[in-house]
Structures are given as structure tokens and as C-alpha cells.
Design an enzyme around this catalytic site. Structure first.
Site, PDB file in Angstrom:
ATOM      1  N   HIS A 143      90.223  58.911  13.072  1.00  0.00           N
ATOM      2  CA  HIS A 143      88.819  58.552  12.835  1.00  0.00           C
ATOM      3  C   HIS A 143      88.491  58.620  11.343  1.00  0.00           C
ATOM      4  CE1 HIS A 143      84.449  58.491  12.857  1.00  0.00           C
ATOM      5  NE2 HIS A 143      84.516  59.565  12.085  1.00  0.00           N
ATOM      6  N   HIS A 148      86.606  55.802   8.001  1.00  0.00           N
ATOM      7  CA  HIS A 148      85.790  56.020   6.793  1.00  0.00           C
ATOM      8  C   HIS A 148      86.409  55.535   5.487  1.00  0.00           C
ATOM      9  CE1 HIS A 148      82.530  58.508   8.467  1.00  0.00           C
ATOM     10  NE2 HIS A 148      83.433  59.065   9.253  1.00  0.00           N
TER      11      HIS A 148
HETATM   12 FE    FE Z   1      82.923  60.250  10.931  1.00  0.00          FE
END
Ligand code: FE
Ligand code: HBI
Length: 288
Positions: A143, A148
Site C-alpha cells: 500500500h 503513495h
Molecule cells: Fe495510505
């Protein structure tokens, strides 16, 4: 008290990982909550999990992820194994001055904001187990990296993330972390952007989720509203289901500009009102 077997002692030996989110790694977690990535401790299964997640998710991106994300994704480097953070930094730091640093999991707000304010992005070092391929509550290395880091190569988004860190420290002092966290949730984690060729995802929570990517952009079910900062800060969110409301921006520059002003008066205004449920619709809502 009934007899039960004693708890199995956890031994932090060579090549073994402490439990998720454990900060008490005998001197291995620094004062800023970062830690070494301990690359040698990843197992063949860990690397394979990353490879499978990466392959599945990158195949879903066309038509659903924003252009800036798709363009930057190759800059993450290795896709067939968990990348070394220093490999990523070799290209990220020259691009935008950002650096990824390892953390053992979710860290408290002040150290989190402090890292962002210093252009250091905390990346969880462990990866989910194979039975968590479709869903995981906490952030893991997939993730954090896949979701990001690509947009940290975008200069405008990179500046926005740093400003968020600075703003977070200020919000903490004002007792307004809850309000700012909602904005973060609905933008950095679950934001949508209106491109010339249609709606796309830029939020990391969407981009790293196989199911929500399609749902957020295409499903008729959720409502999609033009981003309004105070409306967004009033809105509670669900962490265990797809979002019922998405907030839409026109560009990262618009996101940066909307979040540039001093939020002090806005926090006071939002805190004086009742919070809204995740599926609420109120007068003044504009479609995104
Ligand atoms: Fe996050
Ligand atoms: N820690 N590692 C990590 N990652 C996050 O996204 C994170 C965190 N700590 C706090 C936090 N997020 C939130 O409180 C902020 O988004 C407000």
C-alpha cells in the site's frame, strides 16, 4: 483461572521479523519512529506476494488511475520483488527531494506529520500474508509504496504532501487532527481527479485496492462531490468498506491551492457543526 498453554515467546533473531507495528525492537526503532528496512528478513513468499500484488494492480490501472500515477509508476523500480528503499531514493530524491524511510507500521500523528514536513515518507516495512491479498486494514509495504510513492515524483503533489505535514503539526496544536485526517482520507487516500478524458483515481487507498479502483471510478453507487474543504472535514469515513462518498479535484494544483490557506478558522467552524455520516448529502453539495 483455567489452565492454558503459556504464550510462545517471540525471539527477534537473525532474519526474523517482530510482530506488526512493534516499536519495541530493542534499539532498532529510532526516536523519529523510523527503523531499518531489514531487507534480508523478507522471505521468498514476501517477495512473491509483492510481485503478485504489483502485477494484478498495474494491469487494472488504464482508464482508472490518473495519468501522473501511471507515468511515474515505473520509477518505483523492481516489480518482481519488494524494492530496497535506498534504490527508490536514488531516483526519488533527485526528482523532488523526497525520501522514503521505513517504519514498523502506523505511527503516532506527531512523528508522522514531522516526517512529512521534512519530505520523508514513512513506508511500512512488512508485507501482508497471502490470505490478505484482497484486503488489509492497516497499511503495509505494498500500500505505502505502490499507493503513495509514485505521486511523490510529481512536483506539485510532492509539495502538497509536505504542506500537509506542516499543517498536521499545526492541527495537532489546535486539537484539530480529526478534521485534518478526514481531509487526508478523502484526498490523499481516496481522492478522485477529473482529467480531460474522464474521472480517474489518485488516492493511494484506491490505487492499491483491486476492488475499489473500479468501484470508485465507475460504480453508480457512491456519490462523487466536488472537493469542498469544510464539507470534507465534516465527513466521517469508513475504514472497513468501500467509500460511500468520493471528493473530486480538477488538478493537483487545485488541491494544493485549496489546502494552502490557514485552516485555523475553518477548524473552529467545522468543530461547531455536527459531523456528517459517510453517505450524507447536504445543501450546497456540488457534483464532482
Ligand atoms: Fe495510505
Ligand atoms: N502512520 N505509518 C503511518 N502511515 C499513515 O498513513 C499514518 C500513520 N500515522 C498517523 C496517520 N497516518 C494519520 O493519523 C494521519 O493521516 C492523520
Amino acid at each position: 483461572m483455567t489452565a492454558s498453554s503459556p504464550p510462545t515467546p517471540v525471539v527477534y533473531g537473525e532474519g526474523s521479523r517482530p510482530p506488526r507495528g512493534d516499536y519495541a525492537r530493542d534499539g532498532l526503532v529510532l526516536a523519529d519512529y523510523t527503523c531499518p528496512q531489514n531487507y534480508a528478513a523478507y522471505t521468498a513468499q514476501d517477495h512473491d506476494t509483492y510481485r503478485r500484488l504489483f502485477e494484478r494492480q498495474s494491469a487494472l490501472l488504464p482508464g482508472l488511475a490518473c495519468d501522473a500515477f501511471i507515468e511515474a509508476l515505473p520509477r518505483l523500480g523492481a516489480r518482481d520483488r519488494i524494492p530496497r528503499f535506498e534504490e527508490i531514493n536514488a531516483s526519488l530524491t533527485p526528482a523532488t527531494g523526497w525520501e522514503v524511510v521505513a517504519v514498523p507500521g502506523l505511527i503516532p500523528e506527531v512523528p508522522f506529520f514531522t516526517l512529512l514536513a521534512n519530505r520523508k515518507f514513512p513506508v511500512t516495512d512488512w508485507i501482508r500474508t497471502p490470505d490478505e491479498m484482497d484486503y488489509i486494514v492497516e497499511p503495509d509495504v505494498f500500500h505505502d509504496l505502490f499507493g503513495h510513492v509514485p505521486l511523490l515524483f510529481n512536483p506539485v503533489f510532492a509539495d502538497h504532501m509536505q504542506a500537509y505535514g506542516v499543517g498536521g503539526l499545526k492541527a495537532h496544536g489546535l486539537g484539530a487532527c480529526e478534521q485534518l485526517s478526514r481531509l487526508y482520507w478523502y484526498t490523499v487516500e481516496f481522492g478522485l481527479v477529473r482529467q480531460a478524458d474522464g474521472l480517474r483515481a489518485y488516492g493511494a487507498g484506491i490505487l492499491s485496492s483491486a476492488g475499489e479502483l473500479q468501484h470508485s471510478v465507475r460504480s453508480p453507487q457512491p456519490q462523487r462531490l466536488a472537493l469542498d474543504v469544510t464539507r470534507c472535514m465534516r465527513t466521517r469515513y469508513k475504514i472497513d468498506s468501500y467509500q460511500q462518498t468520493y471528493f473530486v479535484i480538477d488538478s493537483f494544483q487545485q488541491l494544493f491551492d485549496l489546502t494552502a490557506p490557514d485552516f485555523t478558522p475553518l477548524y473552529a467552524q467545522v468543530q461547531a457543526q455536527d459531523a456528517l455520516t459517510a453517505d450524507a448529502s447536504v445543501a450546497g453539495d456540488l457534483p464532482g
